[in-house]
Scaffold this motif. Sequence first.
Motif, PDB file in Angstrom:
ATOM      1  N   PHE A   1       0.834  -1.208   0.000  1.00 46.63           N
ATOM      2  CA  PHE A   1       0.000   0.000   0.000  1.00 46.63           C
ATOM      3  C   PHE A   1       0.866   1.256   0.000  1.00 46.63           C
ATOM      4  N   LEU A   2       1.921   1.270   0.818  1.00 51.88           N
ATOM      5  CA  LEU A   2       2.795   2.441   0.882  1.00 51.88           C
ATOM      6  C   LEU A   2       3.496   2.674  -0.452  1.00 51.88           C
ATOM      7  N   ILE A   3       3.928   1.608  -1.097  1.00 48.46           N
ATOM      8  CA  ILE A   3       4.579   1.747  -2.399  1.00 48.46           C
ATOM      9  C   ILE A   3       3.594   2.312  -3.419  1.00 48.46           C
ATOM     10  N   VAL A   4       2.395   1.747  -3.471  1.00 49.51           N
ATOM     11  CA  VAL A   4       1.385   2.217  -4.428  1.00 49.51           C
ATOM     12  C   VAL A   4       1.002   3.664  -4.135  1.00 49.51           C
ATOM     13  N   ALA A   5       0.806   3.995  -2.852  1.00 49.42           N
ATOM     14  CA  ALA A   5       0.426   5.358  -2.482  1.00 49.42           C
ATOM     15  C   ALA A   5       1.486   6.359  -2.896  1.00 49.42           C
ATOM     16  N   ASN A   6       2.748   6.038  -2.639  1.00 51.05           N
ATOM     17  CA  ASN A   6       3.824   6.948  -3.024  1.00 51.05           C
ATOM     18  C   ASN A   6       3.881   7.144  -4.532  1.00 51.05           C
ATOM     19  N   VAL A   7       3.705   6.067  -5.284  1.00 49.21           N
ATOM     20  CA  VAL A   7       3.753   6.174  -6.747  1.00 49.21           C
ATOM     21  C   VAL A   7       2.573   6.996  -7.267  1.00 49.21           C
ATOM     22  N   LEU A   8       1.368   6.718  -6.769  1.00 47.59           N
ATOM     23  CA  LEU A   8       0.188   7.433  -7.259  1.00 47.59           C
ATOM     24  C   LEU A   8       0.241   8.919  -6.911  1.00 47.59           C
TER      25      LEU A   8
END
Length: 252
Positions: free
Chosen positions: A26-33
Amino acid sequence: MIGKPERMFPIRDHNPSGRVPHVTRFLIVANVLIFLAYWYGLPDEASLTRFIYTYGLIPAALTQGGEWAGLVTSMFLHGGWAHLLGNMLFLHVFGDNLEDSFGHFGFLAFYLASGIGAGMAQVVADPVSLIPMVGASGAIAGVMGGYLLLFPRARVDVLIIIVIFFRIFTIPAFIVLAFWFGLQLISGVSTPTDAGGVAYWAHAGGFIAGIALALLPWLRRGGPAFWQRSHGVPAHPAVQTRIPLVRRAPRR
């Protein structure tokens, strides 16, 4: 950025998590988005600059204006693709086993607390700075500190780049992480705090915060006795990985 100064990039560990690391993903996806939203969504460079100054961590704004929100919002912003991808690589490698140990919500709290500790370290180092600090590096440094305390002998595959030569080595985590931390201290001492660029004291502060936050869970597991039981590695079977041999190109 976590990996840039030393040209040393961990690419995987040998002990995958025992459960799906939902929070790490989730943290990886949130940072990318979030990065995609402002990097490509804002109309011009002036708007991007205003955005960074609004949501980044500006030490003077905190110490003189009481603006605390930047401690959290800044850790979801990045200054470019290399900055973002380098940080997400480190989070991917080290986050899953720590999340497995602390639980999903416990790991999320640990991550955010490490990021706040990293931001405060940078504020203490230069409390009147007007340069905004952005990036997940401090929070991820905390993950690395916690990983060092709990799993010092885990095997990590590291890509080392020296000029045009590169090679992958398998190294115990404590060597990789202690070397990285030492570089942050040396760079922090030798680099003026008002020079901009890499926030070395945030890296060092996050790393120390991560060790401090992981200390009580480590002691509850038995402290040194936990290392003896676990042999300093995560409680999952190691996956045998084949390290590719990097050959030099023939001369033409």
